[in-house]
Design an enzyme around this catalytic site. Structure first.
Site, PDB file in Angstrom:
ATOM      1  N   LYS A  76       0.856  -1.193   0.000  1.00  0.00           N
ATOM      2  CA  LYS A  76       0.000   0.000   0.000  1.00  0.00           C
ATOM      3  C   LYS A  76       0.892   1.243   0.000  1.00  0.00           C
ATOM      4  O   LYS A  76       1.910   1.274   0.715  1.00  0.00           O
ATOM      5  CB  LYS A  76      -0.912  -0.019   1.234  1.00  0.00           C
ATOM      6  CG  LYS A  76      -1.927   1.128   1.271  1.00  0.00           C
ATOM      7  CD  LYS A  76      -2.890   1.010   2.460  1.00  0.00           C
ATOM      8  CE  LYS A  76      -3.932   2.117   2.454  1.00  0.00           C
ATOM      9  NZ  LYS A  76      -4.872   2.024   3.590  1.00  0.00           N
ATOM     10  N   SER A 151      -9.900   2.261   2.515  1.00  0.00           N
ATOM     11  CA  SER A 151      -8.963   2.978   1.682  1.00  0.00           C
ATOM     12  C   SER A 151      -7.946   2.078   0.978  1.00  0.00           C
ATOM     13  O   SER A 151      -7.304   2.526   0.032  1.00  0.00           O
ATOM     14  CB  SER A 151      -8.200   3.999   2.533  1.00  0.00           C
ATOM     15  OG  SER A 151      -7.441   3.339   3.526  1.00  0.00           O
ATOM     16  N   SER A 175     -10.389  -0.064   6.760  1.00  0.00           N
ATOM     17  CA  SER A 175      -9.759  -0.016   5.433  1.00  0.00           C
ATOM     18  C   SER A 175      -9.030  -1.257   4.956  1.00  0.00           C
ATOM     19  O   SER A 175      -8.617  -1.306   3.798  1.00  0.00           O
ATOM     20  CB  SER A 175      -8.802   1.164   5.352  1.00  0.00           C
ATOM     21  OG  SER A 175      -9.511   2.335   5.119  1.00  0.00           O
TER      22      SER A 175
HETATM   23  N1  GLN Z   1     -13.495   4.726   5.750  1.00  0.00           N
HETATM   24  C1  GLN Z   1     -12.936   5.209   6.976  1.00  0.00           C
HETATM   25  C2  GLN Z   1     -12.493   6.635   6.807  1.00  0.00           C
HETATM   26  O1  GLN Z   1     -12.746   7.191   5.796  1.00  0.00           O
HETATM   27  C3  GLN Z   1     -11.801   4.320   7.417  1.00  0.00           C
HETATM   28  C4  GLN Z   1     -10.569   4.539   6.644  1.00  0.00           C
HETATM   29  C5  GLN Z   1      -9.431   3.697   7.128  1.00  0.00           C
HETATM   30  O2  GLN Z   1      -9.627   2.697   7.810  1.00  0.00           O
HETATM   31  N2  GLN Z   1      -8.245   4.120   6.807  1.00  0.00           N
HETATM   32  O3  GLN Z   1     -11.925   7.221   7.666  1.00  0.00           O
END
Ligand code: GLN
Length: 483
Positions: A76, A151, A175
């Site tokens: 990532k 994400s 995410s």
């Molecule tokens: N979807 C959540 C956010 O927008 C979690 C994102 C994540 O886990 N990095 O913050």
């Protein structure tokens, strides 16, 4: 070969059926073929990957082969990798070549794994659909009009589309698990503090946790064995004895008590998801587990609490991007203050700015007690709910997401709807608990459904065992889109 498990790939390398250079070349070719459409990778660097592969082949020739030696892994783009562009999905870091390796990257390098490329992600990991990436959205390999989740959407897409055998992700509110669910792969967010955050670009530090994304629980165990361990450069890294996450894989499940939270099954789940989850629970009963109803009374608070605490921490973490030391700097400005303003106005996208504004607001004098402190108190109650539930059960199960993957653009103008994608996942981050998602079938439009498993602190080996036993009697995890 693209469907092989990590173990199978390692065996091929060990008995010289294939070299790491050949294997890496095959995956690079597949990325070259599929990435233009799916956009799972921000950076691919053949030269660097092949140089690593050559070194791995030398190690293998010298008889130094570990479980991941010579195997390509997608990283990532939140993990700093020395000499690699490391963007975190943002214009702010679109020119940033990292001078050092994250702890996770170091560990993969030491294990002899190959960095096959840096995967696309929501900007600074803020999002649930990969649509906030400065580098454009990722598409779902099961249906190119759908989002892959976020994400870590690039990593999920890369594994599902077989552009990489496995990948890394990070999970602040869901995410790893949410994109794993939407792309039909397996992913685990370990207990907070298990994977070092050193060199993992910070979003909300008390919630951020790295973890693996792969085809199966067995592969996740091998990945975790490499990724975890104490790191003195991360002040929240846990000092624990190294464990073998594969040690319990073959344990039978008879007597396992699965807790089903009343609140998760009450309403909110779409009927296609519910059907696949019920079928998976039936498989577990066949495997000898029993299900018990439990309650997590503060469940409905996890999204509001998360969206106070995560932006608060993000607003502080992101203050370092000021155009002075590294990253993007505005071209036009009169003085220092204007340089800061223009740099941040131009370098950050809309969602990141929204989070900075919310975070600054809830931390400001006069609102701190009403929002930030209140959210911290509720965070404790959410953690206490799990503590109580684990008196009645060994693990908790439910859906990873309320519905299957939505279409690109469907929720991008409605932040609240987007935030609700994490309704089942964010509580584990708030409590610091491990959570995972495994594929358990398909819902509407043949889009994948994920089963969410939450375990008690440090129960990763048991959770992987629970997932693996299911994967021994089903083949959802072996299904791949026809690409
Ligand atoms: N979807 C959540 C956010 O927008 C979690 C994102 C994540 O886990 N990095 O913050």
């Amino acid at each position: 070969m693209f469907n092989d498990s990590l173990k199978q790939l390692s065996e091929r390398l060990a008995n010289r059926a294939i070299s790491s250079v050949e294997l890496t070349t095959e995956f690079l070719r597949r990325i070259g073929k599929l990435n233009p459409q799916y956009n799972a990778f921000i950076t691919v660097n053949e030269e660097k990957s092949l140089a690593q592969a050559r070194r791995a082949d030398q190690k293998i020739a010298a008889g130094e082969i570990g479980p991941l030696t010579g195997i390509p892994i997608a990283q990532k783009d939140i993990f700093c990798a020395k000499g690699w562009l490391t963007t975190c999905g943002s214009k702010m870091l679109s020119n940033f070549v990292s001078p050092y390796d994250a702890d996770v990257i170091e560990r993969f390098n030491q294990a002899g794994a190959i960095n096959i490329g840096k995967t696309n992600m929501d900007e600074f990991a803020m999002g649930s659909s990969n649509e906030t990436s400065y580098f454009g959205p990722v598409r779902n390999p099961w249906d190119a009009v759908a989002v892959p989740g976020g994400s870590s959407g690039g990593s999920a897409c890369a594994v599902a589309a077989r552009m990489a055998p496995a990948a890394t992700g990070t999970d602040t509110g869901g995410s790893i698990r949410q994109p794993a669910a939407l792309c039909g792969i397996s992913g685990i967010k370990p207990t907070y503090g298990t994977v070092s955050r050193y060199g993992m670009i910070a979003f909300a530090s008390s919630l951020d946790q790295g973890g693996p994304m792969a085809k199966s629980a067995e592969d996740l165990a091998l990945m975790l064995n490499v990724m975890t361990g104490f790191d003195e450069r991360d002040s929240t890294s846990l000092q624990r004895e190294k464990e073998d996450y594969a040690r319990d894989l073959s344990r039978p499940l008879s007597g396992l008590r699965i807790g089903l939270p009343r609140e998760y099954f009450a309403k909110g789940m779409s009927s296609d998801v519910e059907k696949a989850i019920e079928q998976a629970l039936d498989e577990y009963r066949r495997l000898g587990a029993e299900t018990v109803e439990v309650s997590l009374p503060n469940s409905s608070l996890s999204i509001p609490v998360y969206y106070v605490l995560a932006p608060a921490e993000a607003s502080s973490n992101l203050s370092r991007f000021d155009g002075v030391r590294y990253g993007y700097r505005a071209q036009v400005f009169q003085d220092l203050a204007e340089m800061y303003r223009n740099t941040r106005a131009e370098g950050f996208g809309a969602e990141v700015k929204r989070r900075i504004l919310i975070g600054t607001y809830v931390l400001s004098h006069g609102y701190y007690d009403a929002y930030y402190i209140k959210a911290q108190k509720l965070r404790r109650l959410i953690a206490q709910d799990f503590k109580n539930a684990f008196k009645q059960c060994d693990v908790i199960m439910g859906p990873t997401t309320p519905a299957v993957a939505f279409d690109l653009g469907e929720k991008s103008s409605d932040p609240i709807q987007m935030y609700l994608s994490d309704i089942y996942t964010s509580a584990a981050n708030l409590a610091g608990l491990p959570g995972m998602s495994i594929p358990v079938g398909f819902g509407d439009k043949m889009r994948p459904v994920g089963l969410h498993i939450i375990g008690d602190y440090f129960s990763e080996a048991r959770m992987l065992n629970i997932a693996h036993q299911y994967q021994l009697i089903t083949d959802w995890h072996q299904r791949a889109p026809n690409l």
